[in-house]
Design a protein around this motif. Structure first.
Motif, PDB file in Angstrom:
ATOM      1  N   LYS A 172       0.832  -1.202   0.000  1.00 23.67           N
ATOM      2  CA  LYS A 172       0.000   0.000   0.000  1.00 23.67           C
ATOM      3  C   LYS A 172       0.870   1.257   0.000  1.00 23.67           C
ATOM      4  O   LYS A 172       0.578   2.217  -0.720  1.00 23.67           O
ATOM      5  CB  LYS A 172      -0.952  -0.012   1.196  1.00 23.67           C
ATOM      6  CG  LYS A 172      -2.055  -1.060   1.051  1.00 23.67           C
ATOM      7  CD  LYS A 172      -2.916  -1.161   2.282  1.00 23.67           C
ATOM      8  CE  LYS A 172      -4.044  -0.176   2.246  1.00 23.67           C
ATOM      9  NZ  LYS A 172      -4.996  -0.391   3.371  1.00 23.67           N
ATOM     10  N   ASN A 173       1.940   1.254   0.763  1.00 17.73           N
ATOM     11  CA  ASN A 173       2.832   2.418   0.785  1.00 17.73           C
ATOM     12  C   ASN A 173       3.525   2.609  -0.558  1.00 17.73           C
ATOM     13  O   ASN A 173       3.700   3.743  -1.016  1.00 17.73           O
ATOM     14  CB  ASN A 173       3.844   2.302   1.919  1.00 17.73           C
ATOM     15  CG  ASN A 173       3.211   2.548   3.277  1.00 17.73           C
ATOM     16  OD1 ASN A 173       2.180   3.201   3.374  1.00 17.73           O
ATOM     17  ND2 ASN A 173       3.812   2.009   4.323  1.00 17.73           N
ATOM     18  N   GLY A 174       3.922   1.514  -1.205  1.00 18.49           N
ATOM     19  CA  GLY A 174       4.512   1.607  -2.539  1.00 18.49           C
ATOM     20  C   GLY A 174       3.530   2.188  -3.547  1.00 18.49           C
ATOM     21  O   GLY A 174       3.893   2.993  -4.406  1.00 18.49           O
ATOM     22  N   ALA A 175       2.269   1.779  -3.428  1.00 12.84           N
ATOM     23  CA  ALA A 175       1.227   2.317  -4.311  1.00 12.84           C
ATOM     24  C   ALA A 175       1.041   3.807  -4.091  1.00 12.84           C
ATOM     25  O   ALA A 175       0.886   4.577  -5.043  1.00 12.84           O
ATOM     26  CB  ALA A 175      -0.086   1.570  -4.075  1.00 12.84           C
ATOM     27  N   ARG A 176       1.083   4.217  -2.837  1.00 14.23           N
ATOM     28  CA  ARG A 176       0.947   5.649  -2.533  1.00 14.23           C
ATOM     29  C   ARG A 176       2.108   6.432  -3.139  1.00 14.23           C
ATOM     30  O   ARG A 176       1.930   7.565  -3.606  1.00 14.23           O
ATOM     31  CB  ARG A 176       0.879   5.863  -1.028  1.00 14.23           C
ATOM     32  CG  ARG A 176      -0.434   5.401  -0.418  1.00 14.23           C
ATOM     33  CD  ARG A 176      -0.475   5.683   1.085  1.00 14.23           C
ATOM     34  NE  ARG A 176      -1.648   5.095   1.686  1.00 14.23           N
ATOM     35  CZ  ARG A 176      -1.640   4.029   2.486  1.00 14.23           C
ATOM     36  NH1 ARG A 176      -0.496   3.433   2.811  1.00 14.23           N
ATOM     37  NH2 ARG A 176      -2.761   3.553   2.988  1.00 14.23           N
TER      38      ARG A 176
END
Length: 165
Positions: free
Chosen positions: A88-92
């Motif tokens: 999720k952090n990579g997507a953000r």
């Protein structure tokens, strides 16, 4: 004429960032033209968020990237470690790049739990694939970015050409 930027998975550009330490290089005239004209912004959501190379394989369990954002699915490594927060952090981070560079088109790696735009592995670590999107692709699509995979770069280029007019 406006030159639209395009977000590209780093592994497609020959960078050895995949979970197994390999690349998934793609070579097309279109991609070469994008690179030459300075359109390409590269990302590997997993590596850019701090995951190591190599790393254990990961798959989405109980759904796809949309399910991850809805809280009904998770990303787990083959040994069972939940790595959803990393994905999720990579997507953000990918979405932040899209906003920074006004990117409306992305070409990401299919079957990846981050980047897949049409099919992912089913979470069983048996090589079985299902229709679905990765965590990054889901967030980008929900945010209005058109996401393509390495097999439909020509379609992505058509969209970019329309946007550049």
């Amino acid at each position: 004429m406006v030159v639209e930027k395009v977000l590209i998975s780093a592994c497609l550009l020959g960078k050895q960032v995949r979970y197994d330490g390999n690349a998934l290089s793609v070579s097309t005239n279109i991609l070469d033209q994008w690179i030459a004209s300075g359109r390409v912004i590269s990302i590997c959501p997993e590596v850019d968020v701090g995951m190591r190379i190599p790393r254990p394989p990961a798959e989405i369990s109980q759904g796809d990237g949309y399910g991850v954002w809805a809280g009904t699915a998770s990303v787990v490594e083959s040994a069972g470690l939940d790595v959803t927060a990393y994905f999720k952090n990579g997507a953000r981070m990918a979405l932040a790049l899209c906003r920074k560079y006004a990117i409306n088109v992305a070409v990401l790696t299919d079957y990846s739990p981050s980047c897949a735009s049409s099919a992912i592995y089913d979470g069983s670590f048996t090589g079985s694939k299902i229709d679905g999107v990765g965590v990054t692709a889901a967030l980008l699509k929900k945010s209005g970015v058109e996401v393509f995979n390495q097999h439909n770069i020509e379609e992505a280029n058509q969209v970019l050409q329309r946007m550049s007019r």
